[in-house]
Design a protein around this motif. Structure first.
Motif, mmCIF file in Angstrom:
data_model
loop_
_atom_site.group_PDB
_atom_site.id
_atom_site.type_symbol
_atom_site.label_atom_id
_atom_site.label_comp_id
_atom_site.label_asym_id
_atom_site.label_seq_id
_atom_site.Cartn_x
_atom_site.Cartn_y
_atom_site.Cartn_z
ATOM 1 N N LYS A 1 -0.477 4.266 1.100
ATOM 2 C CA LYS A 1 -0.945 5.117 2.191
ATOM 3 C C LYS A 1 -1.745 4.275 3.181
ATOM 4 O O LYS A 1 -2.106 3.125 2.882
ATOM 5 N N ALA A 2 -2.039 4.872 4.342
ATOM 6 C CA ALA A 2 -2.823 4.155 5.345
ATOM 7 C C ALA A 2 -3.620 5.140 6.183
ATOM 8 O O ALA A 2 -3.151 6.248 6.488
ATOM 9 N N SER B 1 -9.054 -3.421 2.558
ATOM 10 C CA SER B 1 -8.490 -2.885 1.326
ATOM 11 C C SER B 1 -9.540 -2.980 0.233
ATOM 12 O O SER B 1 -10.310 -3.943 0.167
ATOM 13 N N LEU C 1 3.724 -1.163 4.226
ATOM 14 C CA LEU C 1 3.983 0.201 3.764
ATOM 15 C C LEU C 1 5.405 0.374 3.246
ATOM 16 O O LEU C 1 5.810 1.499 2.919
ATOM 17 N N LEU D 1 2.481 -3.642 9.581
ATOM 18 C CA LEU D 1 2.333 -2.339 8.934
ATOM 19 C C LEU D 1 3.641 -1.887 8.276
ATOM 20 O O LEU D 1 3.626 -1.284 7.202
ATOM 21 N N THR E 1 -4.885 2.634 -0.631
ATOM 22 C CA THR E 1 -4.833 2.993 0.796
ATOM 23 C C THR E 1 -5.339 1.850 1.658
ATOM 24 O O THR E 1 -6.368 1.235 1.356
ATOM 25 N N LEU E 2 -4.619 1.588 2.721
ATOM 26 C CA LEU E 2 -4.991 0.575 3.706
ATOM 27 C C LEU E 2 -5.792 1.237 4.820
ATOM 28 O O LEU E 2 -5.418 2.298 5.315
ATOM 29 N N VAL F 1 -0.057 9.102 5.880
ATOM 30 C CA VAL F 1 -0.676 8.279 6.942
ATOM 31 C C VAL F 1 -1.499 9.196 7.821
ATOM 32 O O VAL F 1 -1.020 10.255 8.253
ATOM 33 N N VAL G 1 -5.242 4.860 9.817
ATOM 34 C CA VAL G 1 -5.256 4.030 11.020
ATOM 35 C C VAL G 1 -6.250 4.637 12.001
ATOM 36 O O VAL G 1 -6.052 5.751 12.499
ATOM 37 N N MET H 1 -8.612 -5.056 9.285
ATOM 38 C CA MET H 1 -7.914 -4.431 8.162
ATOM 39 C C MET H 1 -8.767 -4.568 6.906
ATOM 40 O O MET H 1 -9.410 -5.611 6.696
ATOM 41 N N PHE I 1 0.845 -1.203 0.000
ATOM 42 C CA PHE I 1 0.000 0.000 0.000
ATOM 43 C C PHE I 1 0.875 1.245 0.000
ATOM 44 O O PHE I 1 1.969 1.270 0.569
#
Length: 990
Positions: free
Chosen positions: A76-77, A308, A345, A341, A276-277, A232, A79, A306, A74
């Motif tokens: 981006k993420a 996606s 990433l 993670l 993006t995650l 992020v 959280v 999680m 990914f």
């Protein structure tokens, strides 16, 4: 001696006494600090940093663009951390079995079942202590918390070791944080200043401000137009946690918060892009009351989800096709998030990480990509191996732990060697299993040997506490005559010894200078005091008790001290204290029957029986700890699953307001002391303040229960104002009354035969030929009645910050104090150790009855906001201390009254008697603190150390310091105020 000279002498003697007792406080603090700095050490922290260009395994080098050690999945993420999201909050239940926390947050389970290649939901197991700050450290470093972290939950310091956030920053990623401001204490300067929004995390009564603020800012960031501004986003929601603290999990407010989170996550899914995650997780769970901090199943079982847009995830077994119903079937550790993670990433795994990759994130959509799973497991295991080699080379403070560590790592390395051989053969599923075994064995070793105890510091701390205890015992019970006269000599020699020893300590090498100076100062001061006692050896008494009451006092202290070595004794301490108090009540009843004076006999028996009945009545207030189940039933809150008071309990503060001032007035009437300012304070000030306190808790219940939803804002403001007015009455009316009031005396005139005889009435002729006389009412208790007002003032302030059941228990404690004063007076026990010791037992007993236990989760943090809208230092922490240790504070304030009650104004030696009583009271707590300290140190490898022995040690240390400060600066100083007030009328006697 003229009056002015007498006052000057008294003030000087009193000032020296306060200075000497302050020295004892300092010695206690130094001993506790030295032991704590050796016992509550953090784990060994290596300052190494993982580098993108230096992978732990050969052939794993990559580039920041496509992934450092492994190709990134990914770009981006987002959280999302939902504070206190317990796993079972996310799992649906049949309607007939559902609680308020069920079937409200359903999106996580729905997507994991319907789209198993795009989402997975797993139990997310936290390591104790389950406080937010410690969990954030684990979630970003991949390491385990230690005992010292438990005491720093609201005073976090920056994380210096390698962690996920710093790796993102080193990779030049833009990190945005929204929500709980704890992140900024841990990672200062790491977040984008323009986009980040931090909110106060401490106000557990506020369910909506933080959550609404996070949602207000996170959705605009997720819009396509702003996607380039960040890499992020960390969104930390607090409403679920606060709802648990305020109401407990099984409450409509919890269902409302979970539904709100469900809607938030559904909106995020809609706005998420393909690269993006989305991660949703809890940092810990909560117990049946909504609290956390310990290690029960409900506290450690959080949820991890999680998601996606693209099919990136999978499962290796059909058994995991749907998320399990309980955490016992399939779970992952929270530290596993860090390598997962990092690799997803494209970042290096933080150097100190001990977690392993989460299988579902790397097994592939078909659930069969063992080559990839073996690759990421090899990378993670290689980093752990590198960390293990560095850590094993560090000299541990605890040599036993160091030897065991080296031997145990050798065993774990067998799994490493086997995994390397299997990799050469291309058996990737087996490789993954072996690396998993290696990681688990290494983790188990670290869990068993994590704390590096500094035994010299611990032993030196115990030595200081032991020697101080012995000297305090000699001062309190082993010196004949007026001990207040010893203050100048004890203080001067103790101070000289401290100064001389500090110079020696300062000359030692830099590496041990702090330890050496502290130890030298404390030991030098103790030896100086000991030399003073040696020079006075002709006045020293045999320390063994000489009366039944002395033996009883020593027995109580010894039994408690020895008992803390057993976990069952510590768990049931409240019941044991009840039996101790009942034993005293029974013996005082028998003793009262033997009094020659009929009045003393009747009063002694009456108050002894009343004392036992009040103890039994107070025992009905219970907050059970987990280990007491199922043999204990909580009554402090509305139910075992609630953090709010039952509606019927609101009547308790009202009953207290109506009855307690009347009962206390009865004790004043009994000594003809209900005169002058006592009438104003007890009859109006105290009663009105208690009525306002009852009104406050009624308004608080209306606010909590949303009885009048349209007036919620007004209720919040009104109850805060009422709380402030109540404290103003205690501080602004009660304190001036105590400081400036005249003795509680009155005059009756008439012929001698018209005055009824009374022990508290002094009759003197009016004149040689007048045929009349003057009766001074309250004469026989002028000291006691004057000082005891201070007890009621502190009771009003302390009662406000107790919940309704706690206010009722504290009222019983105040009533018991006055009965104890009568028991001590009628049995002529003012000079005995039994009075101060019983007050110590009462303080400890009512600590439990006011809704507390020797556990972190029982701390009532919301008390910090009773008279305040926001956190205000130092007032907010002070309010929590008053709530937690209110019973011990009240009993410490009452100690001088044991000596002063029913003492005539010209009684000599009162200052010395008060000094002896206060020292005895402190001595009891010092004995308990030393015992819990020694047992915690001795049992430092015990399975129940964190759950039972360490919290009891921390509680004993805190109580000792609080009682020290209150005894010296409230009780002893208060005695000076009342004595000088009496001296204005009758002159000074020492």
């Amino acid at each position: 001696m003229d009056k002015k000279h007498g006052e000057t002498q008294f003030k000087a003697a009193h000032g020296l006494l306060v200075a000497f007792l302050t020295l004892i406080v300092v010695l206690h603090a130094l001993g506790i600090y030295l032991f704590t700095s050796g016992f509550l050490l953090t784990r060994i922290v290596l300052d190494h940093r993982s580098e993108c260009a230096a992978p732990p395994a050969d052939g794993a080098a990559g580039s920041p663009q496509r992934g450092c050690w492994h190709p990134k999945t990914f770009e981006k993420a987002v959280v999302v951390l939902i504070d206190a999201l317990r796993y079972d909050f996310t799992v649906p239940q049949p309607a007939e079995q559902a609680h308020h926390f069920h079937n409200a947050l359903t999106v996580l389970h729905e997507t994991a079942v319907a789209q198993p290649r795009q989402a997975f939901l797993l139990p997310f197991i936290a390591d104790a202590p389950t406080a937010t700050l410690q969990r954030l450290k684990g979630l970003t470093t991949g390491t385990l918390p230690t005992f010292v972290d438990a005491g720093s939950n609201f005073a976090g310091t920056a994380i210096d070791e390698d962690n996920l956030v710093s790796q993102l920053r080193r990779a030049r990623k833009t990190i945005v944080h929204l929500g709980d401001d704890t992140w900024h204490a841990l990672f200062p300067g790491h977040f984008d200043a323009e986009l980040t929004r931090a909110y106060d995390s401490f106000n557990v009564w506020d369910l909506h401000t933080v959550d609404n603020g996070v949602s207000e800012h996170v959705f605009p960031l997720m819009h396509a137009a702003n996607a380039s501004k960040w890499d992020v986003v960390i969104a930390h929601y607090l409403g679920v946690d606060h709802a648990g603290h305020r109401y407990g999990p099984d409450h409509p407010a919890m269902a409302a918060k979970l539904r709100q989170m469900d809607a938030v996550i559904r909106d995020m899914i809609r706005q998420l892009d393909d690269s993006t995650l989305l991660v949703v997780m809890g940092d810990h769970g909560m117990d049946a009351k909504g609290d956390h901090g310990g290690e029960s199943d409900d506290e450690i079982q959080a949820a991890l989800w999680m998601y996606s847009k693209q099919p990136r995830f999978g499962r290796s077994s059909p058994a995991y096709a749907a998320p399990p119903q309980t955490a016992k079937e399939r779970s992952v550790a929270q530290i596993d998030l860090v390598p997962t993670l990092s690799l997803l990433l494209g970042l290096p795994i933080p150097f100190n990480n001990l977690g392993r990759p989460i299988e579902e994130a790397f097994i592939g959509p078909a659930g069969a990509d063992y080559h990839n799973l073996a690759t990421v497991s090899r990378l993670t295991a290689a980093q752990i191996y590198r960390y293990q080699e560095e850590m094993a080379s560090v000299q541990s403070m605890d040599e036993v732990a160091r030897a065991s560590s080296l031997a145990s790592f050798g065993f774990a390395n067998d799994a490493w060697d086997a995994a390397v051989k299997a990799a050469d053969a291309g058996r990737f599923a087996h490789v993954y299993e072996l690396y998993t075994v290696y990681q688990q064995e290494t983790l188990d070793i670290c869990k068993a040997l994590w704390a590096s105890f500094d035994l010299p510091r611990m032993l030196n701390g115990v030595t200081i506490l032991t020697l101080t205890l012995v000297l305090l015992a000699v001062y309190a019970r082993g010196v004949a005559g007026d001990v207040s006269e010893l203050s100048p000599q004890l203080l001067s020699r103790g101070g000289f010894g401290a100064l001389a020893s500090s110079l020696i300590g300062a000359a030692l090498p830099e590496v041990s200078r702090q330890h050496s100076i502290i130890y030298a100062v404390a030991m030098g001061s103790n030896l100086g005091i000991a030399s003073s006692f040696w020079s006075l050896r002709r006045r020293l008494l045999f320390l063994l008790p000489t009366t039944i009451w002395g033996y009883l006092s020593a027995t109580f202290a010894i039994l408690l001290s020895v008992g803390f070595a057993a976990n069952s004794f510590t768990i049931w301490e409240d019941e044991i204290l009840l039996h101790f108090l009942s034993t005293f009540g029974l013996l005082s009843t028998l003793s009262s029957f033997r009094q020659p004076n009929m009045t003393d006999r009747v009063l002694g028996v009456y108050h002894s029986v009343l004392f036992v009945l009040l103890s039994r009545l107070a025992s009905l207030s219970r907050l059970c700890r987990e280990e007491q189940m199922p043999y204990c039933q909580s009554t402090y809150y509305a139910s075992a699953t609630s953090s709010t008071s039952a509606t019927w309990q609101l009547v308790l503060p009202l009953i207290v307001a109506l009855l307690l001032p009347t009962f206390i007035r009865g004790y004043y009437d009994g000594t003809l002391s209900y005169q002058n300012s006592a009438i104003m304070w007890l009859g109006f000030g105290l009663r009105f303040g208690l009525l306002l306190s009852a009104v406050y808790w009624t308004l608080d219940a209306a606010d909590d229960g949303e009885w009048y939803p349209s007036y919620g804002g007004m209720l919040k403001t009104l109850k805060t104002v009422i709380a402030q007015v109540t404290l103003a009455i205690a501080i602004g009316v009660g304190a001036p009354t105590f400081i400036w009031a005249k003795p509680f005396l009155n005059i009756e005139e008439g012929p001698p035969h018209t005055h009824k005889p009374h022990p508290s009435k002094q009759i003197v002729p009016k004149g040689p030929n007048s045929g009349a006389s003057i009766a001074v009412l309250g004469y026989g208790n002028v000291h006691g009645s004057r000082y005891a007002i201070l007890i009621t003032i502190w009771y009003l302030a302390l009662a406000l910050v107790q919940k309704p059941m706690g206010a009722g228990a504290l009222a019983l404690c105040a009533w018991q104090i006055f009965s104890l004063l009568e028991i001590v007076a009628t049995n002529q026990l003012a000079s005995s150790a039994i009075g101060p010791v019983i007050l110590s037992l009462m303080g400890s007993f009512h600590f439990f009855k006011t809704g507390h236990q020797a556990t972190l989760s029982s701390i009532q943090w919301e008390s910090a906001f009773i008279p305040l809208h926001t956190i205000r230092y130092p007032w907010s922490p002070l309010l929590v201390v008053m709530n937690t240790f209110g019973a011990q504070i009240l009993c410490a304030v009452a100690v001088p009254a044991l000596v002063l009650w029913k003492q005539q104004p010209r009684k000599k030696g009162l200052l010395g008697d008060v000094a002896r009583a206060v020292a005895t009271h402190i001595l009891f707590y010092a004995s308990v603190s030393l015992a819990t300290t020694m047992w915690a140190g001795h049992l430092r490898r015990h399975l129940m150390l964190y759950r039972i022995f360490s919290p009891r040690f921390m509680m004993g240390a805190m109580v000792l310091l609080v009682v020290d400060l209150v005894s010296v600066f409230v009780a002893v100083v208060g005695m000076r105020v009342s004595s000088l007030s009496v001296a204005e009328v009758f002159g000074v006697t020492m």
